[in-house]
Design a protein around this motif. Structure first.
Motif, PDB file in Angstrom:
ATOM      1  N   ALA A  34       0.833  -1.194   0.000  1.00 44.55           N
ATOM      2  CA  ALA A  34       0.000   0.000   0.000  1.00 44.55           C
ATOM      3  C   ALA A  34       0.873   1.252   0.000  1.00 44.55           C
ATOM      4  CB  ALA A  34      -0.913  -0.002   1.221  1.00 44.55           C
ATOM      5  N   PRO A  35       0.325   2.388  -0.405  1.00 48.22           N
ATOM      6  CA  PRO A  35       1.125   3.632  -0.367  1.00 48.22           C
ATOM      7  C   PRO A  35       1.493   4.027   1.058  1.00 48.22           C
ATOM      8  CG  PRO A  35      -0.787   3.870  -1.804  1.00 48.22           C
ATOM      9  CD  PRO A  35      -0.968   2.603  -1.056  1.00 48.22           C
ATOM     10  N   PHE A  36       0.671   3.672   2.027  1.00 47.85           N
ATOM     11  CA  PHE A  36       0.987   3.974   3.421  1.00 47.85           C
ATOM     12  C   PHE A  36       0.289   2.943   4.301  1.00 47.85           C
ATOM     13  CE2 PHE A  36      -2.896   6.266   2.517  1.00 47.85           C
ATOM     14  CZ  PHE A  36      -3.709   5.959   3.601  1.00 47.85           C
ATOM     15  N   TYR A  37       0.715   2.836   5.552  1.00 51.80           N
ATOM     16  CA  TYR A  37       0.089   1.968   6.539  1.00 51.80           C
ATOM     17  C   TYR A  37      -0.115   2.761   7.825  1.00 51.80           C
ATOM     18  CZ  TYR A  37       0.985  -2.056   3.542  1.00 51.80           C
ATOM     19  OH  TYR A  37       0.982  -2.938   2.506  1.00 51.80           O
ATOM     20  N   ILE A  38      -0.907   2.186   8.730  1.00 51.46           N
ATOM     21  CA  ILE A  38      -1.211   2.827  10.008  1.00 51.46           C
ATOM     22  C   ILE A  38      -0.417   2.129  11.112  1.00 51.46           C
ATOM     23  CG2 ILE A  38      -3.004   3.411  11.669  1.00 51.46           C
ATOM     24  CD1 ILE A  38      -3.134   4.890   8.976  1.00 51.46           C
ATOM     25  N   VAL A  39       0.281   2.895  11.931  1.00 47.26           N
ATOM     26  CA  VAL A  39       0.991   2.373  13.092  1.00 47.26           C
ATOM     27  C   VAL A  39       0.495   3.097  14.335  1.00 47.26           C
ATOM     28  CG1 VAL A  39       3.032   1.726  11.764  1.00 47.26           C
ATOM     29  CG2 VAL A  39       2.936   3.964  12.884  1.00 47.26           C
ATOM     30  N   ALA A  40       0.718   2.460  15.484  1.00 45.60           N
ATOM     31  CA  ALA A  40       0.365   3.074  16.764  1.00 45.60           C
ATOM     32  C   ALA A  40       1.622   3.212  17.608  1.00 45.60           C
ATOM     33  CB  ALA A  40      -0.676   2.237  17.499  1.00 45.60           C
ATOM     34  N   ILE A  41       1.660   4.258  18.442  1.00 46.68           N
ATOM     35  CA  ILE A  41       2.786   4.478  19.360  1.00 46.68           C
ATOM     36  C   ILE A  41       2.228   4.459  20.775  1.00 46.68           C
ATOM     37  CG2 ILE A  41       4.659   6.004  20.036  1.00 46.68           C
ATOM     38  CD1 ILE A  41       4.644   7.173  17.242  1.00 46.68           C
ATOM     39  N   TYR A  42       2.822   3.594  21.638  1.00 47.61           N
ATOM     40  CA  TYR A  42       2.371   3.464  23.022  1.00 47.61           C
ATOM     41  C   TYR A  42       3.488   3.887  23.971  1.00 47.61           C
ATOM     42  CZ  TYR A  42      -1.671   0.869  21.350  1.00 47.61           C
ATOM     43  OH  TYR A  42      -2.839   0.508  20.727  1.00 47.61           O
ATOM     44  N   ASP A  43       3.100   4.628  24.998  1.00 47.21           N
ATOM     45  CA  ASP A  43       4.021   5.054  26.060  1.00 47.21           C
ATOM     46  C   ASP A  43       4.201   3.891  27.023  1.00 47.21           C
ATOM     47  OD1 ASP A  43       5.248   6.140  28.320  1.00 47.21           O
ATOM     48  OD2 ASP A  43       4.306   8.102  28.030  1.00 47.21           O
ATOM     49  N   ASP A  45       5.562   3.825  29.838  1.00 49.21           N
ATOM     50  CA  ASP A  45       5.418   4.178  31.256  1.00 49.21           C
ATOM     51  C   ASP A  45       3.994   3.918  31.751  1.00 49.21           C
ATOM     52  OD1 ASP A  45       8.022   4.883  31.387  1.00 49.21           O
ATOM     53  OD2 ASP A  45       7.697   7.058  31.456  1.00 49.21           O
ATOM     54  N   ASN A  46       3.004   4.217  30.921  1.00 51.93           N
ATOM     55  CA  ASN A  46       1.621   4.080  31.371  1.00 51.93           C
ATOM     56  C   ASN A  46       0.753   3.230  30.451  1.00 51.93           C
ATOM     57  OD1 ASN A  46       1.173   5.773  29.150  1.00 51.93           O
ATOM     58  ND2 ASN A  46       1.074   7.629  30.427  1.00 51.93           N
ATOM     59  N   GLY A  47       1.296   2.740  29.326  1.00 45.81           N
ATOM     60  CA  GLY A  47       0.532   1.893  28.410  1.00 45.81           C
ATOM     61  C   GLY A  47      -0.435   2.649  27.526  1.00 45.81           C
ATOM     62  N   LEU A  48      -0.454   4.005  27.580  1.00 46.25           N
ATOM     63  CA  LEU A  48      -1.423   4.785  26.806  1.00 46.25           C
ATOM     64  C   LEU A  48      -0.896   5.081  25.406  1.00 46.25           C
ATOM     65  CD1 LEU A  48      -2.646   7.334  29.503  1.00 46.25           C
ATOM     66  CD2 LEU A  48      -3.696   5.159  28.800  1.00 46.25           C
ATOM     67  N   LYS A  49      -1.845   5.201  24.470  1.00 46.30           N
ATOM     68  CA  LYS A  49      -1.497   5.482  23.083  1.00 46.30           C
ATOM     69  C   LYS A  49      -1.125   6.955  22.946  1.00 46.30           C
ATOM     70  CE  LYS A  49      -3.930   3.469  19.935  1.00 46.30           C
ATOM     71  NZ  LYS A  49      -5.047   3.115  19.009  1.00 46.30           N
ATOM     72  N   ILE A  50      -0.054   7.246  22.173  1.00 49.08           N
ATOM     73  CA  ILE A  50       0.369   8.619  21.904  1.00 49.08           C
ATOM     74  C   ILE A  50      -0.461   9.158  20.747  1.00 49.08           C
ATOM     75  CG2 ILE A  50       2.299  10.102  21.268  1.00 49.08           C
ATOM     76  CD1 ILE A  50       2.534   8.797  24.013  1.00 49.08           C
ATOM     77  N   GLN A  51      -1.089  10.336  20.952  1.00 50.62           N
ATOM     78  CA  GLN A  51      -1.956  10.935  19.942  1.00 50.62           C
ATOM     79  C   GLN A  51      -1.173  11.230  18.674  1.00 50.62           C
ATOM     80  OE1 GLN A  51      -5.288  11.573  20.372  1.00 50.62           O
ATOM     81  NE2 GLN A  51      -5.410  12.113  18.221  1.00 50.62           N
ATOM     82  N   GLY A  52      -1.708  10.797  17.494  1.00 52.69           N
ATOM     83  CA  GLY A  52      -1.034  11.033  16.232  1.00 52.69           C
ATOM     84  C   GLY A  52      -1.034  12.514  15.877  1.00 52.69           C
ATOM     85  N   THR A  53       0.042  12.942  15.217  1.00 52.65           N
ATOM     86  CA  THR A  53       0.116  14.337  14.757  1.00 52.65           C
ATOM     87  C   THR A  53       0.454  14.345  13.269  1.00 52.65           C
ATOM     88  OG1 THR A  53       2.420  14.467  15.500  1.00 52.65           O
ATOM     89  CG2 THR A  53       0.733  15.215  17.034  1.00 52.65           C
ATOM     90  N   GLN A  54       1.744  14.241  12.935  1.00 56.45           N
ATOM     91  CA  GLN A  54       2.160  14.305  11.539  1.00 56.45           C
ATOM     92  C   GLN A  54       1.600  13.106  10.773  1.00 56.45           C
ATOM     93  OE1 GLN A  54       6.425  14.547  11.548  1.00 56.45           O
ATOM     94  NE2 GLN A  54       6.469  16.223  13.012  1.00 56.45           N
ATOM     95  N   GLY A  55       0.838  13.367   9.722  1.00 51.90           N
ATOM     96  CA  GLY A  55       0.277  12.295   8.912  1.00 51.90           C
ATOM     97  C   GLY A  55      -0.590  11.346   9.709  1.00 51.90           C
ATOM     98  N   SER A  56      -1.213  11.820  10.783  1.00 55.00           N
ATOM     99  CA  SER A  56      -1.925  10.927  11.691  1.00 55.00           C
ATOM    100  C   SER A  56      -3.291  10.580  11.142  1.00 55.00           C
ATOM    101  CB  SER A  56      -2.060  11.574  13.073  1.00 55.00           C
ATOM    102  OG  SER A  56      -2.893  12.711  12.994  1.00 55.00           O
ATOM    103  N   THR A  57      -3.818   9.450  11.629  1.00 58.58           N
ATOM    104  CA  THR A  57      -5.176   8.995  11.316  1.00 58.58           C
ATOM    105  C   THR A  57      -5.855   8.692  12.635  1.00 58.58           C
ATOM    106  OG1 THR A  57      -4.436   8.026   9.233  1.00 58.58           O
ATOM    107  CG2 THR A  57      -6.566   7.302  10.087  1.00 58.58           C
ATOM    108  N   ASN A  59      -6.271   8.422  16.331  1.00 57.94           N
ATOM    109  CA  ASN A  59      -5.286   8.350  17.415  1.00 57.94           C
ATOM    110  C   ASN A  59      -3.997   7.703  16.965  1.00 57.94           C
ATOM    111  OD1 ASN A  59      -6.976   9.526  19.278  1.00 57.94           O
ATOM    112  ND2 ASN A  59      -7.942   7.567  19.811  1.00 57.94           N
ATOM    113  N   ASN A  60      -3.891   7.299  15.688  1.00 55.82           N
ATOM    114  CA  ASN A  60      -2.741   6.557  15.202  1.00 55.82           C
ATOM    115  C   ASN A  60      -1.921   7.410  14.238  1.00 55.82           C
ATOM    116  OD1 ASN A  60      -3.388   3.946  16.498  1.00 55.82           O
ATOM    117  ND2 ASN A  60      -5.213   4.090  15.218  1.00 55.82           N
ATOM    118  N   TRP A  61      -0.920   6.790  13.640  1.00 50.37           N
ATOM    119  CA  TRP A  61       0.052   7.500  12.806  1.00 50.37           C
ATOM    120  C   TRP A  61       0.098   6.870  11.432  1.00 50.37           C
ATOM    121  CZ3 TRP A  61       3.455  11.340  15.045  1.00 50.37           C
ATOM    122  CH2 TRP A  61       3.249  11.527  16.422  1.00 50.37           C
ATOM    123  N   GLN A  62       0.377   7.689  10.433  1.00 55.26           N
ATOM    124  CA  GLN A  62       0.489   7.205   9.050  1.00 55.26           C
ATOM    125  C   GLN A  62       1.961   7.125   8.680  1.00 55.26           C
ATOM    126  OE1 GLN A  62      -2.321   8.708   6.007  1.00 55.26           O
ATOM    127  NE2 GLN A  62      -0.500   9.382   4.909  1.00 55.26           N
TER     128      GLN A  62
END
Length: 846
Positions: A34-43, A45-57, A59-62
């Motif tokens: 695919a031209p792009f895929y979706i990834v997630a980033i988790y902290d 320290d607390n297990g929480l998902k990091i809010q997507g910013t650049q190219g985000s979809t 709560n996730n990231w592109q």
């Protein structure tokens, strides 16, 4: 997936990283890049998902495909000499993104998940997805230093089935002070991933794929392969043709401390090819013939050449796979096998073979009983060389010293019984072989007599018989002829004991025979008796006779037995003659027969569950009984009413007083049809003009009422359609089986005068009072609920479902949540196939 440290981030206390996802695709399918895929980033320290910013979809990231290189071929490494090399069209693509992450204690986990691997994998289950991730260490692991992950190489080695192989999983670490330790480890499954580009990767931990026996994560090719922990090179023997999931982990150490672990998960194709390896049979000595059979298990052998090492001739070669060669002389020969002779992929191996035919080990044993020595004589023959060693084991369990190294030893056993004797013998030419025999060591010579007790008439004679090997002698000398043979003849005037002694080379045994003498035969037959007509009866007598004759013989199983079995339907006198030699006696037994009482239990009925049946029996006899009496209203009458909960067999027994001591019997079976369980479906809702498919069950025939909106009322699956004039309909479904048994069920259909939608309450009170305790979706005109998800104010997913009317009880991980406003989102497909998406808020009130 890997990361590269780029320097400090744009915000205070943050670091900038380049995240790279490396994906490979095999030649025979799999999802397209695919031209792009979706990834997630988790902290971490607390297990929480990091809010997507650049190219985000959401709560996730592109993460976007790099271009260049875009999609590129994977380098394929072929062995030096390979037969039928496969065509492996692997391609790969890389995806990357730049992300700034605040420094924390335990770092971050970046994750990509996909639903599926290719089908037909040999070492894991089918329909298993994949999780690719990398873990960036934090301050607890790195202190004040920085880190970039090792980078695996992109090449793939060609592996041939059932052949030695090398598979390179080495990696380069951009941090020069780090040390890498490689191991085979678990590949991760795809978790809840629903498609190839799953847009909501889950948080760690991740479950391993289910390996199928005999494969495991540490043995992905079976037991024939291992990894070098320092280089990442996997070597061993390849398994059979197919595709195999292989996952390699790299433990990264800095100053002796583990700071991170990285992994590469690859599907390796074991191909239908062969390596060029010469492999003849091992060196050996042959001692049982001059013609030697040769064989080899070489791979990649397009041609073979054998040189049998016979210098007396030039004809000692062959070009066939498994030749035989007749050596004309004895000796040790050096043979050579060459495969693919004269080509760049030739290979050769030498072996030695010793040829000394005519070596035959053996021995004989003599002995009488365990008190005397058993002698063992070697009978080994050898045509070449000399027999030069003997190793005897006499098999005496009483000691471990029952061995000898001399040619012809002897041994006295501690006790009788079977003994396993073996001889290992060699000659001066290198031949070695074993002869083994089980001998039976006796405590005395075997002796038996043909009979231990016999009976004769006073005027008769009888021949005795001893069985054994040796010298026989019988005593006492009372009316005996040939007393020093195995078969003397005796005619004593009164009862007499005779003794026989057997002497076999000093081992002695004794046995005896009692000859009883009578002048009359005793005979007392059983008393006259009565039986049921057609029954069997065993006739018997008390007698010392040796033979018997019964008449008439027609309905006796054996008229010469002492106690034969008779089967008769008429009154019969049976005569018996008992004999001892020339002495006889006679007697008689009269067997009278009486017919069985007549029982007729009637026809076997079939009834519905929880109903009754009336039995109708008739008899010819004086009394009767039913068995069992369970579920009968009156077991003392011939026509009781039976109400069994299950199919029951009743036996009617009839008795009389005419002389037959046994009852006549008959059986009636009351068959109870299974209980019907009508099912009309769950109460449901529809919108105006929405077709509703019913699916009744539980019977053979069906009837729905009322007929409102239904296409038919006499089938299990009618279709209902409702106009705006109808608010709701309650249907009754009656089902019957093949014999008319019935059951009923109800279903209510509510009709909404609205467009298809999913309704969600605006508030709920989860206080366990049975009222409004959960918030749930209510689907109207919906054929499929894609998802109903609830999020808290931080964007954390607290509940999700795909089931209509399944709801959230206001807890997270079993803990009650405080009063708050939550966001819900729903996706569904209405009955026309149109996708509906709605969102809103719901208030939790405590």
């Amino acid at each position: 997936m890997r990361y590269t440290y780029l320097g400090p981030g744009s915000g205070p206390g943050s670091n900038s990283f380049k995240i790279t996802l490396w994906l490979a695709r095999g030649e025979n399918g799999g999802a397209q890049f695919a031209p792009f895929y979706i990834v997630a980033i988790y902290d971490n320290d607390n297990g929480l998902k990091i809010q997507g910013t650049q190219g985000s979809t959401g709560n996730n990231w592109q993460i976007t495909q790099d271009n260049p290189p875009g999609i590129a071929p994977v380098p394929i490494i072929l062995p030096t000499c390979i037969q039928s090399p496969p065509t492996l069209n692997y391609t790969y693509a890389t995806y990357s993104m730049i992300v700034d992450l605040p420094s924390n204690q335990n770092g971050y986990t970046i994750t990509f998940q996909t639903c599926c691997r290719i089908s037909g994998i040999m070492n894991v289950g089918n329909n298993i997805g994949s999780t690719y991730n990398c873990v960036i260490p934090g301050k607890n692991q790195l202190g004040t230093t920085t880190d970039s992950s090792p980078q695996f190489g992109p090449s793939v080695n060609v592996i041939c089935k059932n052949a030695p192989f090398t598979l390179n999983f080495s990696a380069a670490d951009p941090d020069p002070g780090d040390s890498l330790v490689y191991s085979l480890c678990n590949a991760y499954g795809g978790g809840a991933a629903a498609n190839a580009g799953f847009d909501d990767p889950a948080a760690p931990p991740y479950m391993p794929v289910p390996y199928t026996s005999p494969y495991t994560s540490s043995n992905p090719f079976g037991t024939g392969a291992s990894i070098n922990s320092q280089t990442g090179i996997i070597t061993g023997m390849a398994p059979g043709l197919g595709k195999y999931v292989v996952c390699v982990c790299i433990a990264v150490y800095r100053n002796g401390l583990l700071i991170a672990t990285h992994r590469k998960d690859l599907i390796v194709d074991v191909s239908d090819c062969e390596l060029t390896i010469a492999n003849p049979m091992p060196s050996f000595v042959t001692c049982d013939g001059s013609t030697v059979q040769f064989s080899h298990t070489s791979t990649g052998a397009n041609s073979v050449f054998w040189d049998f090492g016979d210098v007396t001739t030039l004809a000692d070669t062959s070009n066939i796979n498994n030749p035989s060669y007749p050596y004309t002389d004895t000796g040790v020969y050096t043979i050579k096998l060459v495969i693919n002779r004269g080509t760049s992929c030739a290979d050769s191996v030498t072996r030695t073979v010793g040829v000394y035919p005519g070596f035959y080990p053996g021995f004989i044993t003599t002995g009488s009983c365990f008190q005397n020595p058993y002698r063992f004589t070697d009978t080994t023959n050898t045509r070449y060389g000399l027999v030069n060693s003997w190793r005897w084991n006499f098999g005496d369990p009483a000691t471990i010293a029952d061995t000898s190294r001399i040619k012809n030893p002897q041994w006295i056993y501690a006790g009788p019984g079977p003994k396993s004797v073996s001889l290992i013998v060699t000659n001066s030419k290198g031949c070695i072989d074993t002869a083994a025999v089980v001998i039976n060591v006796l405590d005395k010579p075997p002796l038996s007599v043909a009979f231990a007790d016999t009976l004769i008439c006073i005027t008769d004679a009888v021949m005795l018989k001893g069985i054994g090997t040796g010298i026989f002698s019988w005593s006492p000398p009372v009316n005996i002829i040939n007393a020093n043979t195995a078969t003397p003849t005796v005619s004593p005037p009164t009862s007499q004991w005779y003794y026989v002694d057997l002497d076999d080379n000093g081992c002695v045994n004794r046995d005896s025979v009692h000859v009883r003498v009578v002048n009359v035969v005793t005979l007392a037959a059983m008393g006259d008796t009565t039986i049921c007509q057609g029954d069997a009866i065993q006739l018997h007598v008390i007698s010392d006779g040796l033979s018997f004759t019964w008449t008439p013989a027609a309905n006796l199983d054996d008229p010469t037995r002492k106690n034969p079995i008779a089967v008769t339907s008429t009154t019969t006198p049976y005569n018996v003659i008992a004999r001892i030699g020339s002495c006889t006696a006679t007697d008689q037994v009269i067997v009278s027969t009486i017919p069985y009482p007549l029982a007729n239990a009637g026809n076997s009925p079939t009834i519905c569950y929880n109903t009754s049946a009336q039995l109708n029996a008739s008899i010819v006899g004086s009394s009767f009984s039913w068995s069992p009496v369970t579920y009968l209203n009156n077991p003392n009458i011939l026509d009781p009413i039976s109400t069994p909960p299950r199919t029951t067999r009743y036996i009617l027994s009839v008795f009389d007083t005419l002389g037959c001591p046994k009852p006549g019997k008959d059986t009636v079976i009351v068959t109870v049809n299974p209980k019907l369980k009508a099912y009309a479906g769950r109460d449901t809702t529809v919108v105006v003009n929405q077709p509703l498919q019913f699916n009744g069950s539980g019977g053979v025939n069906y009837f729905w009422s009322p007929s409102t909106g239904l296409t038919r009322t006499d089938i299990y699956n009618p279709i209902g359609v409702y106009g705006s004039e109808i608010d709701s309909v309650k249907y009754k479904l009656v089902v019957t089986d093949a014999i008319g048994c019935s059951d009923s069920a109800y279903v209510t259909v509510r009709v909404f005068k609205t467009s298809p939608s999913v309704f969600v309450p605006t508030a709920f009170t989860p206080n366990n009072n049975g009222l409004n305790d959960v918030v749930r979706p209510i689907c109207v005109g919906i054929q499929k609920l894609n998802y109903f998800s609830i999020y808290n104010r931080w964007g954390q997913l607290v509940f999700t479902t795909t089931i209509d009317k399944q709801g959230w009880d206001g807890t997270i991980n079993g803990r009650n949540q405080d009063s708050a406003v939550f966001v819900w989102m729903v996706s569904a497909v209405d009955y026309t196939g149109r996708t509906i998406f709605e969102k809103g808020t719901v208030t939790l009130i405590r």
